[in-house]
Write an enzyme that holds these catalytic residues in place. Sequence first.
Site, PDB file in Angstrom:
ATOM      1  N   TYR A  53      12.592  31.349   6.480  1.00  0.00           N
ATOM      2  CA  TYR A  53      11.364  32.059   6.851  1.00  0.00           C
ATOM      3  C   TYR A  53      11.283  32.318   8.348  1.00  0.00           C
ATOM      4  O   TYR A  53      11.605  31.445   9.162  1.00  0.00           O
ATOM      5  CB  TYR A  53      10.154  31.202   6.462  1.00  0.00           C
ATOM      6  N   MET A  96       8.845  24.745   1.227  1.00  0.00           N
ATOM      7  CA  MET A  96       8.058  23.811   0.423  1.00  0.00           C
ATOM      8  C   MET A  96       8.958  22.924  -0.431  1.00  0.00           C
ATOM      9  O   MET A  96       8.714  21.723  -0.565  1.00  0.00           O
ATOM     10  CB  MET A  96       7.079  24.585  -0.473  1.00  0.00           C
ATOM     11  N   LYS A 116       0.842  -1.211   0.000  1.00  0.00           N
ATOM     12  CA  LYS A 116       0.000   0.000   0.000  1.00  0.00           C
ATOM     13  C   LYS A 116       0.872   1.255   0.000  1.00  0.00           C
ATOM     14  O   LYS A 116       2.058   1.197   0.354  1.00  0.00           O
ATOM     15  CB  LYS A 116      -0.913  -0.010   1.235  1.00  0.00           C
TER      16      LYS A 116
HETATM   17  C1  PLP Z   1      -0.348  -1.801   6.885  1.00  0.00           C
HETATM   18  C2  PLP Z   1      -0.936  -3.074   7.346  1.00  0.00           C
HETATM   19  C3  PLP Z   1      -0.122  -4.198   7.575  1.00  0.00           C
HETATM   20  C4  PLP Z   1       1.392  -4.155   7.531  1.00  0.00           C
HETATM   21  O1  PLP Z   1       1.876  -3.691   8.789  1.00  0.00           O
HETATM   22  P1  PLP Z   1       3.436  -3.537   9.080  1.00  0.00           P
HETATM   23  O2  PLP Z   1       3.501  -3.121  10.506  1.00  0.00           O
HETATM   24  O3  PLP Z   1       3.922  -2.471   8.162  1.00  0.00           O
HETATM   25  O4  PLP Z   1       4.074  -4.850   8.803  1.00  0.00           O
HETATM   26  C5  PLP Z   1      -0.757  -5.390   7.873  1.00  0.00           C
HETATM   27  N1  PLP Z   1      -2.109  -5.469   7.987  1.00  0.00           N
HETATM   28  C6  PLP Z   1      -2.902  -4.390   7.810  1.00  0.00           C
HETATM   29  C7  PLP Z   1      -4.370  -4.553   7.952  1.00  0.00           C
HETATM   30  C8  PLP Z   1      -2.353  -3.164   7.499  1.00  0.00           C
HETATM   31  O5  PLP Z   1      -3.146  -2.098   7.333  1.00  0.00           O
END
Ligand code: PLP
Length: 368
Positions: free
Chosen positions: A264, A313, A38
């Site tokens: 800034y 930025m 993801k």
């Molecule tokens: C992101 C996620 C993982 C992976 O978790 P890690 O700690 O990065 O290994 C596993 N299960 C679900 C449901 C997640 O959202």
Amino acid sequence: MQPVRETTLEIDLHALTHNYRYLRAKIPSTTKFMGVVKAYAYGSDAQQIAKRLLKEGAEFLAVSYAEEGLALRRAGITAPILVFHPQKVHYSALIAHHLSPTLYSLRSLQEFIQEATLSKKEYYPVHLNLNTGMNRLGLNEEELDAALEMIKKTKAIQIEGIYSHLVASEDPMEKAFTRLQIERFERGAQHLIQGLPAVPLLHLCNTSGILNYPEAHFDMVRAGIGLYGYGNSPEQDQHLIPVASLKAPITRIHQLKKGDTVGYNRRYKAKEDSRIAVLPLGYADGLYRAYGNGKAAVWIQGKLAPLVGNICMGMAMVEVTAIPCEEGDEVLVFGPEHPAQRTARQAGTISYELITGISQRVKRVIKD
Ligand SMILES: *Cc1c(COP(=O)(O)O)cnc(C)c1O
């Protein structure tokens, strides 16, 4: 190696392979492995990471949203992909591209069955998420019988998996709660299985779960952060290699006199004559303002150079008075020699947030 000439995120597939094999060796040979890709594979490159994981033998992939799964399908990936958090609006696209949804409430179960029925699907694979204490997604224990009723009445779906998520698998202080979650998961899953025609895959562990709770590996594990080279303890980090290295060239060096200010709102004031280097990377690239004003540091020639002043930025300034560097030299923001965890901790966050935040405008280079 030549120093980078622009801000670059290097993605080392050898490191990924090393981490995958390390984690895989921690689970029984009959346990399946789901590679979590993801958020652009934790800020790196989902396609490249997914392809390498599948080549290494991962059986499943997982993403958060439907669109991330569609992108993998467009890249020619045919392996099973679980979508953790789809919404109703995505169901028809999920079905068209054979992505497995997580159904995480009675409402989502009902709506997905409806969509699969409309699409004339039979035994379409879905995963049920059980709430065992996260109180985020998932069916509660008292909803399981109603869920079973809905599932038994239809041929449109098949429960391919049942899973839950540990809330603190990395935290030794929360062992009792983790054990309670494991128990709740087992109880909920067994209750469902008794009413189901086919036995689904049970999965519970994320990276820290894999490493800390071998008794809870069940039929599959879901690894994310460990694949990318970060554990959740110094001991675990020793065995893993960070996959992504964020590098930038120094584009400008200024000599400051005592009392001069930087950036800034003049948030940095030179206490003595000093040198400041500028990097082409700012909060829009994922180097958030939280890292500035001396909180975190980058790595230049084996030394820590603090990020000073407010991060801009598209630029950030570091103090390099004691570091003999020049314009054009390479700076490591994070990578194996200067892990993201250190930078993240200094700014009060975690490696996950730093690495996944690197925006798409940063150039990616694959090292293989
Ligand atoms: C992101 C996620 C993982 C992976 O978790 P890690 O700690 O990065 O290994 C596993 N299960 C679900 C449901 C997640 O959202």
